[in-house]
Design an enzyme around this catalytic site. Structure first.
Site, PDB file in Angstrom:
ATOM      1  CB  ALA A 138      16.058  -5.616   7.759  1.00 16.72           C
ATOM      2  CG  HIS A 139      16.743  -3.134   3.491  1.00 17.71           C
ATOM      3  ND1 HIS A 139      15.862  -3.371   2.566  1.00 17.71           N
ATOM      4  CD2 HIS A 139      16.373  -2.153   4.235  1.00 17.71           C
ATOM      5  CE1 HIS A 139      14.654  -2.366   2.688  1.00 17.71           C
ATOM      6  NE2 HIS A 139      15.156  -1.801   3.813  1.00 17.71           N
ATOM      7  CG  ASN A 140      20.297   0.141   3.181  1.00 15.98           C
ATOM      8  OD1 ASN A 140      19.495  -0.650   2.627  1.00 15.98           O
ATOM      9  ND2 ASN A 140      21.262   0.924   2.672  1.00 15.98           N
TER      10      ASN A 140
ATOM     11  CB  SER B 217      17.648   2.106   7.506  1.00 13.35           C
ATOM     12  OG  SER B 217      17.703   1.795   6.123  1.00 13.35           O
TER      13      SER B 217
ATOM     14  CG  HIS C 182      17.281  -5.016  -1.657  1.00 11.42           C
ATOM     15  ND1 HIS C 182      15.993  -5.284  -1.891  1.00 11.42           N
ATOM     16  CD2 HIS C 182      17.307  -4.639  -0.403  1.00 11.42           C
ATOM     17  CE1 HIS C 182      15.218  -4.952  -1.083  1.00 11.42           C
ATOM     18  NE2 HIS C 182      16.021  -4.202  -0.211  1.00 11.42           N
TER      19      HIS C 182
END
Length: 297
Positions: A225-227, A245, A183
């Site tokens: 979590a990511h995004n 996301s 990432h």
């Protein structure tokens, strides 16, 4: 700054075939996500992404199968270039990993960190290079703030938490063991945010940032979590897992031990009851709970 690379150079390095004109990309991204870059490489492995590609003007080149290249060339509504691959997804992420090793394709966040006035940062906290911290920020013992993170004024981070942790995404590559995707994005914590102990806020996968907006409150033992987007004044209570996301809009309240599936939106002012598993979007100002979560009056 991102220096960019010609698609022909990518093809040469990975022994892949270019179909269409040579274009210069300045980032990678998923075709159904917004991008901060102007010209990105993406991939498709299904026909269902026609509309996403058509509406995302940032997509300049796609990693696709030979068959899908012909389909997308006809349906995209604009000129695209294609990298032909038998395994578009895995080759796309292998390209990404190779670009991560380049000196300056992605931002490295290696500048000296800047810390504002009146901060209280525990001696055992770890502040990596490439971090921006505003004024009057409090950071507890053993918390780690990773490179690329931003923490704005008057925010509080508890003990043993991680801001900007490496997100988690695995890609299966045939019979080989799945590989973890690096990432390269950021994590941004707004003003007057509270984040408790033993909580992890991940960075974003490509460009952009995982964002926690002003006034949001996140309890102990949470995974963001990511995004992911956490809206203004939203409340995330203990043991919540919010997958990549997803969006928790302004003023939403997420009950303890709840899980939110990736790319699910919790609407403004909505409430999620204790122990819920949210698999679908939640309407603004509604109440949902259960496994799977359903709307209740």
């Amino acid at each position: 700054m991102n220096r960019g690379i010609w698609v022909s150079e990518i093809c040469e390095r990975h022994r892949l075939t270019l179909k269409g004109k040579d274009v210069r990309i300045d980032g990678l991204g998923l075709c159904n996500r917004e991008s901060e870059y102007l010209s990105i490489l993406s991939y498709v492995s299904k026909e269902e992404y026609f509309e996403a590609v058509k509406s995302n003007e940032a997509v300049s080149c796609l990693v696709v199968s030979e068959k899908d290249a012909d389909l997308y060339a006809c349906e995209a509504g604009r000129e695209l270039s294609f990298i032909i691959s038998e395994c578009p997804e895995s080759d796309f992420y292998k390209i990404h990993e190779e670009l991560c090793r380049r000196e300056r394709f992605y931002e490295k966040y290696d500048f000296a960190s800047r810390i504002g006035k009146g901060c209280k940062i525990a001696e055992s906290a770890v502040i990596e290079d490439g971090v921006l911290i505003g004024n009057r920020v409090v950071i507890g013992p053993n918390t780690v703030v990773k490179a690329g993170s931003i923490i704005e004024d008057d925010s509080v981070i508890g003990c043993n938490s991680t801001i900007g942790s490496e997100g988690f995404q695995l890609i299966a590559d045939g019979e080989n063991a799945p590989f973890h995707v690096t990432h390269v994005g950021r994590c941004h914590i707004g003003r007057d945010v509270y984040i408790g102990d033993n909580t992890c806020i991940c960075n974003s996968l490509f460009g952009g940032e995982t964002y926690v907006a002003d006034g949001a409150k996140i309890d102990n033992l949470c995974h963001i979590a990511h995004n992911l987007y956490v809206g203004k004044n939203a409340v995330v209570t203990a043991h919540v897992i919010a997958c990549g996301s997803s969006r928790i809009e302004e003023g939403a309240w997420i009950g303890p031990n709840s899980s939110i599936l990736n790319r699910v939106t919790i609407g403004k002012g909505a409430k999620v009851g204790l122990g819920s598993v949210v698999t679908k979007n939640v309407a603004p100002h509604s109440l949902v709970y259960g496994v799977p979560a359903k709307t209740h009056e």
